[in-house]
Design an enzyme around this catalytic site. Structure first.
Site, short mmCIF file in Angstrom:
data_model
loop_
_atom_site.label_atom_id
_atom_site.label_comp_id
_atom_site.label_asym_id
_atom_site.label_seq_id
_atom_site.Cartn_x
_atom_site.Cartn_y
_atom_site.Cartn_z
N GLY A 9 -2.06 -12.23 10.48
CA GLY A 9 -2.78 -10.94 10.58
C GLY A 9 -4.17 -11.21 9.89
CG HIS A 175 3.77 -2.70 -3.97
ND1 HIS A 175 2.74 -2.66 -4.81
CD2 HIS A 175 3.11 -2.69 -2.84
CE1 HIS A 175 1.64 -2.20 -4.30
NE2 HIS A 175 1.62 -2.40 -2.93
O1 TXD Z 1 0.18 -4.85 -2.38
C1 TXD Z 1 0.52 -5.07 -1.23
N1 TXD Z 1 1.37 -6.03 -0.73
C2 TXD Z 1 -0.45 -4.57 0.02
C3 TXD Z 1 0.07 -4.58 1.34
C4 TXD Z 1 -1.79 -4.20 -0.49
C5 TXD Z 1 -2.63 -3.69 0.78
C6 TXD Z 1 -1.98 -3.86 2.23
N2 TXD Z 1 -0.51 -4.10 2.21
C7 TXD Z 1 -0.08 -4.24 3.56
O2 TXD Z 1 -0.66 -5.23 4.20
C8 TXD Z 1 -0.12 -2.89 4.36
O3 TXD Z 1 0.37 -1.89 4.14
C9 TXD Z 1 -0.15 -3.68 6.00
O4 TXD Z 1 1.44 -3.56 5.84
C10 TXD Z 1 -0.40 -5.09 5.64
C11 TXD Z 1 -1.91 -5.48 6.18
O5 TXD Z 1 -2.68 -4.52 5.85
P1 TXD Z 1 -4.29 -4.49 6.45
O6 TXD Z 1 -4.97 -3.39 5.90
O7 TXD Z 1 -4.78 -5.81 6.94
O8 TXD Z 1 -3.72 -3.81 7.95
P2 TXD Z 1 -4.79 -4.11 9.28
O9 TXD Z 1 -6.12 -3.99 9.02
O10 TXD Z 1 -4.09 -3.14 10.18
O11 TXD Z 1 -4.31 -5.65 9.79
C12 TXD Z 1 -3.21 -5.90 10.15
C13 TXD Z 1 -3.23 -6.77 11.16
C14 TXD Z 1 -3.87 -6.24 12.51
O12 TXD Z 1 -4.99 -7.15 12.65
C15 TXD Z 1 -2.91 -6.71 13.56
O13 TXD Z 1 -3.12 -6.95 15.03
C16 TXD Z 1 -2.03 -7.69 13.00
O14 TXD Z 1 -1.97 -7.53 11.76
N3 TXD Z 1 -0.64 -7.75 13.65
C17 TXD Z 1 -0.16 -9.00 13.84
N4 TXD Z 1 -0.62 -10.51 13.90
C18 TXD Z 1 0.17 -11.45 14.04
N5 TXD Z 1 1.38 -11.30 14.75
C19 TXD Z 1 1.88 -10.07 14.93
N6 TXD Z 1 2.96 -10.18 15.52
C20 TXD Z 1 1.03 -8.72 14.45
N7 TXD Z 1 1.26 -7.39 14.62
C21 TXD Z 1 0.19 -7.03 14.21
#
Ligand code: TXD
Length: 314
Positions: A9, A175
């Site tokens: 990601g 969380h």
């Molecule tokens: O405290 C915590 N654990 C958290 C969790 C704090 C902040 C964010 N938290 C969660 O992390 C949030 O609710 C999301 O579920 C994730 C990622 O958050 P982010 O802000 O980084 O989201 P983005 O900017 O949308 O990035 C997610 C990326 C995006 O670039 C997609 O293209 C990619 O995930 N993505 C994938 N990458 C690889 N493989 C697959 N299958 C895939 N699907 C989506």
């Protein structure tokens, strides 16, 4: 040889995590995302910051997993973030499908890796990753407690006009809205905050901590927090790769500790090169125990939904 860290990601949390890992020279970093060109572009941009920032770590972007082979740590941030008005739980099935797939693929390339899960809803996603990978509990760890505790510490420091570095705080449980900030164990220079902050103010700070993620989602409108979450994930990586033995609140698969069985929940753990070496048990009052049990019940509800939808959850 450098350690190797794969970040799956390459969005807000993933890219910022890669940046922090590089700036701390913790190892070579591979950034994986499904969006074509994006992880490659970000990795190249980060590599070109190296001469200025003074790091030589390898930085690779990829849409597949071959480049991630032999990683020591895999951090999963893939999935959707919340939009205003959404709860973390609304992301359950969409993110579960993503987390299951990426865990299986990453594990094939890095059978020895320790997995740090970041995607939401966090505790449930830890179950999906553990179920998909079939790993021992030492090797699947969720990031949430450090972030929630950091939010609590920030608000305590601001309230008292002291350095955040003089604060210490513990937030346990899932969380989500049922997280359990432990005021008794939260201190400023060793003094419990219950002796320093009036009860009503402390209650307001605890509530703001619980709502900390939603407050930022409301302000950003197009995504959720990423600076503090990435810092928290990197603290975990550092304690693991440098075998620092830090005691940090993380989501761990409990096997009877805190009266909770076969469920991921935020508790203090000792992080070493092997992952979780030990779950720390701290004394809790009857009320604190009851709140932790309520938090466990809300995680269990999500795990049940996952199971009903065919996910292997342990
Ligand atoms: O405290 C915590 N654990 C958290 C969790 C704090 C902040 C964010 N938290 C969660 O992390 C949030 O609710 C999301 O579920 C994730 C990622 O958050 P982010 O802000 O980084 O989201 P983005 O900017 O949308 O990035 C997610 C990326 C995006 O670039 C997609 O293209 C990619 O995930 N993505 C994938 N990458 C690889 N493989 C697959 N299958 C895939 N699907 C989506």
């Amino acid at each position: 040889m450098n350690s190797k860290i794969t970040v799956i990601g390459g969005g807000n949390v993933g890219a910022t995590t890669a940046q922090r890992l590089a700036e701390k020279s913790l190892g070579d970093v591979v950034l994986v995302d499904v969006v074509e060109g994006m992880p490659q572009g970000k990795a190249l941009d980060l590599a070109q910051a190296g001469p200025v920032q003074g790091y030589d770590t390898g930085l690779t972007g990829a849409n597949g997993y071959a480049e991630s082979a032999g990683s020591d740590v895999v951090i999963i941030t893939a999935g959707l973030p919340r939009k205003p008005g959404m709860s973390r739980d609304d992301l359950l099935l969409t993110n579960a499908a993503i987390v299951r797939k990426v865990t299986e693929r990453a594990l094939r390339q890095s059978p020895e890796a320790i997995f740090i899960i970041v995607s939401n809803p966090l505790d449930a996603m830890c179950h999906v990753a553990k179920g998909a990978a079939g790993l021992a509990r030492q090797r699947v760890i969720g990031m949430a407690g450090i972030l929630d505790s950091a939010r609590f510490r920030t608000f305590i420091a601001r309230e008292l006009g002291v350095s955040v570095e003089s604060t210490h705080a513990f937030v346990l449980g899932g969380h989500g809205d049922t997280m359990v900030p432990l005021a008794r164990y939260s201190t400023v220079a060793g003094v419990p905050v219950t002796e320093l902050i009036a009860a009503d103010r402390l209650q307001a700070i605890i509530q703001r901590t619980r709502d900390g993620g939603a407050e930022i989602v409301r302000l950003l409108k197009t995504g959720s927090a990423f600076y503090a979450p990435s810092a928290a994930a990197v603290e975990m990586v550092e304690s693991i790769l440098l075998d620092k033995k830090k005691i940090l609140p993380c989501a761990a698969f409990l096997e009877g500790e805190y009266g909770v069985s076969r469920l991921f929940l935020g508790v203090p753990v000792k992080l070493r090169r092997c992952g979780i070496e030990e779950v720390f048990q701290i004394n809790m009052t009857t009320d604190e125990k009851a709140r932790l049990q309520r938090s466990a019940a809300s995680v269990q509800e999500l795990v049940d939904v996952l199971r009903e939808n065919g996910f292997r959850v342990e």
